[in-house]
Design a protein around this motif. Structure first.
Motif, PDB file in Angstrom:
ATOM      1  N   LEU A  83       7.442   6.965  19.753  1.00 17.24           N
ATOM      2  CA  LEU A  83       7.302   8.363  19.374  1.00 17.24           C
ATOM      3  C   LEU A  83       8.638   8.973  18.956  1.00 17.24           C
ATOM      4  O   LEU A  83       8.697   9.819  18.063  1.00 17.24           O
ATOM      5  N   LEU A  84       9.725   8.548  19.593  1.00 14.16           N
ATOM      6  CA  LEU A  84      11.038   9.133  19.335  1.00 14.16           C
ATOM      7  C   LEU A  84      11.775   8.462  18.183  1.00 14.16           C
ATOM      8  O   LEU A  84      12.675   9.057  17.578  1.00 14.16           O
ATOM      9  N   LEU A  85      11.412   7.224  17.857  1.00 16.14           N
ATOM     10  CA  LEU A  85      12.234   6.420  16.958  1.00 16.14           C
ATOM     11  C   LEU A  85      12.241   6.867  15.489  1.00 16.14           C
ATOM     12  O   LEU A  85      13.288   6.746  14.831  1.00 16.14           O
ATOM     13  N   PRO A  86      11.131   7.343  14.896  1.00 16.42           N
ATOM     14  CA  PRO A  86      11.189   7.690  13.457  1.00 16.42           C
ATOM     15  C   PRO A  86      12.301   8.672  13.118  1.00 16.42           C
ATOM     16  O   PRO A  86      13.031   8.474  12.142  1.00 16.42           O
ATOM     17  N   LYS A  87      12.455   9.745  13.905  1.00 18.98           N
ATOM     18  CA  LYS A  87      13.535  10.700  13.643  1.00 18.98           C
ATOM     19  C   LYS A  87      14.905  10.066  13.851  1.00 18.98           C
ATOM     20  O   LYS A  87      15.851  10.335  13.110  1.00 18.98           O
ATOM     21  N   MET A  88      15.016   9.199  14.867  1.00 15.85           N
ATOM     22  CA  MET A  88      16.293   8.544  15.141  1.00 15.85           C
ATOM     23  C   MET A  88      16.713   7.655  13.969  1.00 15.85           C
ATOM     24  O   MET A  88      17.883   7.627  13.576  1.00 15.85           O
ATOM     25  N   LEU A 142       0.824  -1.206   0.000  1.00 11.44           N
ATOM     26  CA  LEU A 142       0.000   0.000   0.000  1.00 11.44           C
ATOM     27  C   LEU A 142       0.862   1.262   0.000  1.00 11.44           C
ATOM     28  O   LEU A 142       0.550   2.235  -0.670  1.00 11.44           O
ATOM     29  N   LEU A 143       1.935   1.244   0.801  1.00 13.43           N
ATOM     30  CA  LEU A 143       2.788   2.412   0.980  1.00 13.43           C
ATOM     31  C   LEU A 143       4.165   2.124   0.385  1.00 13.43           C
ATOM     32  O   LEU A 143       5.063   1.666   1.076  1.00 13.43           O
ATOM     33  N   GLU A 144       4.327   2.376  -0.893  1.00 18.56           N
ATOM     34  CA  GLU A 144       5.579   2.045  -1.564  1.00 18.56           C
ATOM     35  C   GLU A 144       6.679   3.066  -1.270  1.00 18.56           C
ATOM     36  O   GLU A 144       7.860   2.768  -1.421  1.00 18.56           O
ATOM     37  N   ASN A 145       6.301   4.285  -0.856  1.00 17.83           N
ATOM     38  CA  ASN A 145       7.286   5.293  -0.484  1.00 17.83           C
ATOM     39  C   ASN A 145       7.961   4.891   0.827  1.00 17.83           C
ATOM     40  O   ASN A 145       7.294   4.598   1.821  1.00 17.83           O
ATOM     41  N   GLU A 146       9.314   4.864   0.832  1.00 19.36           N
ATOM     42  CA  GLU A 146      10.064   4.382   1.989  1.00 19.36           C
ATOM     43  C   GLU A 146       9.793   5.214   3.248  1.00 19.36           C
ATOM     44  O   GLU A 146       9.624   4.684   4.333  1.00 19.36           O
ATOM     45  N   GLU A 147       9.738   6.541   3.076  1.00 21.14           N
ATOM     46  CA  GLU A 147       9.517   7.408   4.233  1.00 21.14           C
ATOM     47  C   GLU A 147       8.136   7.172   4.832  1.00 21.14           C
ATOM     48  O   GLU A 147       7.975   7.124   6.055  1.00 21.14           O
ATOM     49  N   GLN A 148       7.127   7.021   3.973  1.00 17.26           N
ATOM     50  CA  GLN A 148       5.786   6.721   4.470  1.00 17.26           C
ATOM     51  C   GLN A 148       5.754   5.388   5.195  1.00 17.26           C
ATOM     52  O   GLN A 148       5.093   5.235   6.228  1.00 17.26           O
ATOM     53  N   TYR A 149       6.465   4.400   4.655  1.00 20.71           N
ATOM     54  CA  TYR A 149       6.453   3.079   5.267  1.00 20.71           C
ATOM     55  C   TYR A 149       7.106   3.109   6.648  1.00 20.71           C
ATOM     56  O   TYR A 149       6.612   2.470   7.589  1.00 20.71           O
ATOM     57  N   ILE A 150       8.212   3.861   6.790  1.00 20.82           N
ATOM     58  CA  ILE A 150       8.857   3.979   8.100  1.00 20.82           C
ATOM     59  C   ILE A 150       7.893   4.604   9.104  1.00 20.82           C
ATOM     60  O   ILE A 150       7.791   4.164  10.262  1.00 20.82           O
ATOM     61  N   ARG A 151       7.175   5.638   8.675  1.00 20.89           N
ATOM     62  CA  ARG A 151       6.197   6.270   9.563  1.00 20.89           C
ATOM     63  C   ARG A 151       5.087   5.294   9.923  1.00 20.89           C
ATOM     64  O   ARG A 151       4.607   5.278  11.065  1.00 20.89           O
ATOM     65  N   ALA A 152       4.669   4.490   8.938  1.00 18.08           N
ATOM     66  CA  ALA A 152       3.613   3.513   9.211  1.00 18.08           C
ATOM     67  C   ALA A 152       4.077   2.466  10.230  1.00 18.08           C
ATOM     68  O   ALA A 152       3.307   2.044  11.088  1.00 18.08           O
ATOM     69  N   LEU A 153       5.352   2.045  10.118  1.00 15.95           N
ATOM     70  CA  LEU A 153       5.882   1.086  11.092  1.00 15.95           C
ATOM     71  C   LEU A 153       5.869   1.676  12.498  1.00 15.95           C
ATOM     72  O   LEU A 153       5.486   1.000  13.469  1.00 15.95           O
ATOM     73  N   SER A 154       6.296   2.927  12.625  1.00 14.83           N
ATOM     74  CA  SER A 154       6.305   3.561  13.943  1.00 14.83           C
ATOM     75  C   SER A 154       4.881   3.762  14.461  1.00 14.83           C
ATOM     76  O   SER A 154       4.612   3.588  15.642  1.00 14.83           O
ATOM     77  N   LEU A 155       3.976   4.109  13.560  1.00 17.81           N
ATOM     78  CA  LEU A 155       2.587   4.282  13.970  1.00 17.81           C
ATOM     79  C   LEU A 155       1.979   2.948  14.401  1.00 17.81           C
ATOM     80  O   LEU A 155       1.224   2.875  15.384  1.00 17.81           O
ATOM     81  N   SER A 156       2.339   1.878  13.686  1.00 16.32           N
ATOM     82  CA  SER A 156       1.873   0.549  14.067  1.00 16.32           C
ATOM     83  C   SER A 156       2.408   0.153  15.437  1.00 16.32           C
ATOM     84  O   SER A 156       1.689  -0.387  16.284  1.00 16.32           O
ATOM     85  N   ARG A 157       3.698   0.435  15.666  1.00 15.94           N
ATOM     86  CA  ARG A 157       4.284   0.146  16.977  1.00 15.94           C
ATOM     87  C   ARG A 157       3.609   0.985  18.057  1.00 15.94           C
ATOM     88  O   ARG A 157       3.342   0.505  19.157  1.00 15.94           O
ATOM     89  N   LEU A 158       3.310   2.242  17.729  1.00 12.36           N
ATOM     90  CA  LEU A 158       2.628   3.105  18.682  1.00 12.36           C
ATOM     91  C   LEU A 158       1.250   2.552  19.028  1.00 12.36           C
ATOM     92  O   LEU A 158       0.790   2.650  20.173  1.00 12.36           O
ATOM     93  N   ALA A 159       0.589   1.953  18.032  1.00 16.38           N
ATOM     94  CA  ALA A 159      -0.715   1.339  18.298  1.00 16.38           C
ATOM     95  C   ALA A 159      -0.580   0.199  19.304  1.00 16.38           C
ATOM     96  O   ALA A 159      -1.387   0.078  20.240  1.00 16.38           O
ATOM     97  N   TYR A 160       0.455  -0.644  19.128  1.00 16.48           N
ATOM     98  CA  TYR A 160       0.696  -1.704  20.105  1.00 16.48           C
ATOM     99  C   TYR A 160       0.966  -1.108  21.485  1.00 16.48           C
ATOM    100  O   TYR A 160       0.481  -1.613  22.508  1.00 16.48           O
ATOM    101  N   ASP A 161       1.751  -0.015  21.509  1.00 22.96           N
ATOM    102  CA  ASP A 161       2.115   0.580  22.789  1.00 22.96           C
ATOM    103  C   ASP A 161       0.923   1.219  23.481  1.00 22.96           C
ATOM    104  O   ASP A 161       0.745   1.096  24.698  1.00 22.96           O
ATOM    105  N   LEU A 162       0.096   1.929  22.697  1.00 20.98           N
ATOM    106  CA  LEU A 162      -1.101   2.520  23.279  1.00 20.98           C
ATOM    107  C   LEU A 162      -2.040   1.441  23.799  1.00 20.98           C
ATOM    108  O   LEU A 162      -2.690   1.619  24.832  1.00 20.98           O
ATOM    109  N   GLU A 163      -2.099   0.333  23.074  1.00 15.88           N
ATOM    110  CA  GLU A 163      -2.917  -0.793  23.564  1.00 15.88           C
ATOM    111  C   GLU A 163      -2.383  -1.296  24.890  1.00 15.88           C
ATOM    112  O   GLU A 163      -3.145  -1.534  25.838  1.00 15.88           O
ATOM    113  N   ASN A 164      -1.054  -1.471  24.978  1.00 17.42           N
ATOM    114  CA  ASN A 164      -0.468  -1.926  26.246  1.00 17.42           C
ATOM    115  C   ASN A 164      -0.723  -0.937  27.371  1.00 17.42           C
ATOM    116  O   ASN A 164      -0.856  -1.327  28.539  1.00 17.42           O
TER     117      ASN A 164
END
Length: 457
Positions: free
Chosen positions: A269-274, A126-148
């Protein structure tokens, strides 16, 4: 990070993920309390066994689905598995015997083992752009974290006005909402795989072969063991530690579970920029080291506040390892091999949980919680050291390498690897016919595939 939600299909899939995660988070708390009701002081053994059964389903089912995922309609498959999970989880309130927990957990886990790898492999399509995909990964991880973080807090609030059995029904409703969101979007078809072999074992082992032949993924496997050791201690023994060792109530259990989400969310939250400035290896190894130290700090026999602090660190370390994982997998395979490789990661990582869960449950119940901290801390230490050795610090994406002569048949375009003559009958690209590869030396992004069966030294 939120800009990626402007993509409608990804937004709906993300909301489906969040909805299912919140429901599953409620079930995590409810299952711990159900085990305590049925087995009292042996709740750790029941949870450890139930979660080991869950891992058996994950390890066995995921590679089978990954082997054939490229031939199945994605939306139909995902919706069907959501509906199956909804129907099974709604049966948990009626459990009266421990063995019934085991059967239902296996069925739910088998459905999840099919759902999760296919879901994860869909996102990079769905997200072939690398930058978008990195953001999606962090957002997905954030979803797991917010759930926890939020699900245990929501569970604590709901437990004040209802019994924990109702939490299972709310999870069933969450799976139904998830299915509805998946139905509402059109998903890209998986790219056709070159593999036409009818041999089931060859299909199942394809993703495993790519995984185990790639040095960075062997390092990831060792770090998966660290995550499993830390996570098993937290998931299996939190209820035992808080209820039995500290003598506190259900709300305290939910608060301690929430601390894990707090640490993990902060890192997400901090990892995408890192990750824009630092490669994945040092970040993920730092996560392994942080989890190892946190486990050994358990030897101090902390109180409630201290335990919440340790679990906060465990969550932060786990997020450092798990957030970049999707990016690592994406850059280690061809697009058509993504379902198989994501399934291999799902299966192998949960194989680590299969080892860690019973250890956390049985050693905690039969020997003691302090001794369990020592054992799992030692496993995490050895695994982190192993990851540093098998994952080279010099790990470029583009590698210069030799090609041995090869003749084979598969679906192909006329790319850099396929410059050969035709007789006219082969048809339009992509097409399939016998062809020969000469010896050659060249540079490109290197992954294990049908043309590169061994990592260059």
């Amino acid at each position: 990070m939120l800009q990626v939600l402007s993509h409608r299909s990804y937004r709906h899939l993300f909301l489906a993920q969040v909805t299912a995660l919140v429901g599953t988070g409620l079930t995590t708390v409810a299952l711990a309390l159900l085990a305590h009701d049925l087995a009292a002081g042996k709740a750790g053994i029941v949870l450890g066994t139930a979660l080991a059964i869950k891992m058996v389903a994950y390890v066995g089912i995921a590679p089978l689905v990954g082997a054939y995922a490229s031939h199945l309609p994605r939306r139909t498959l995902l919706v069907s598995l959501d509906l199956l999970r909804a129907s099974v989880v709604c049966a948990l309130p009626f459990v009266t015997e421990v063995w019934q927990i085991y059967v239902l957990i296996f069925l739910i886990s088998a459905a999840s083992a099919g759902f999760t790898p296919v879901f994860q492999a869909t996102i990079p399509d769905l997200l072939e752009n690398e930058e978008q995909y990195i953001r999606a990964l962090s957002l997905s991880r954030l979803a797991y974290d917010l759930e926890n973080l939020l699900s245990p807090m929501a569970a604590a609030a709901l437990l004040m006005v209802m019994s924990f059995d109702v939490l299972f029904l709310l999870n069933g409703l969450a799976f139904l909402v998830s299915a509805g969101l998946v139905v509402s979007v059109v998903l890209p078809s998986p790219q056709a795989s070159d593999d036409e072999t009818p041999n089931v074992w060859c299909r199942v082992s394809h993703g495993m072969g790519i995984y185990l032949k790639t040095p960075r993924l062997r390092g990831l496997l060792a770090l998966n063991m660290v995550v499993s050791a830390a996570g098993a201690m937290q998931i299996v023994n939190t209820v035992v530690y808080v209820r039995s060792a500290l003598g506190l109530g259900e709300q305290a259990v939910a608060m301690v579970f929430a601390a894990v989400g707090g640490g993990s969310m902060l890192v997400a939250l901090l990892l995408p920029k890192m990750l824009e400035r630092v490669r994945e290896r040092p970040v993920m190894l730092a996560g392994g080291a942080l989890m190892t130290v946190s486990l050994f700090l358990g030897l101090l026999a902390p109180g409630l506040v201290g335990l919440m602090g340790l679990w906060f660190l465990l969550g932060a370390g786990a997020s450092l390892v798990m957030t970049p994982t999707g990016r690592l997998l994406k850059q280690s395979c061809q697009p058509e091999d993504r379902p198989a490789l994501f399934a291999a990661q799902f299966s192998l990582s949960h194989g680590c949980w299969l080892v860690a869960y019973p250890l956390a449950g049985w050693v905690g119940a039969e020997v003691g919680l302090i001794e369990t901290f020592v054992l799992l801390g030692a496993i995490a230490l050895v695994s982190t050291e192993l990851a540093t050795r098998v994952w080279p610090s010099w790990d470029p994406i583009v590698l210069e390498h030799d090609h041995a002569p090869m003749e084979h048949t598969h679906l192909h375009y006329h790319d850099d690897h396929h410059q050969h003559a035709h007789e006219g009958w082969e048809g339009l690209e992509p097409h399939r016919h016998p062809h020969y590869h000469q010896v050659g030396l060249h540079r490109h992004a290197f992954v294990i595939d049908s043309h590169h069966t061994k990592w260059p030294s």
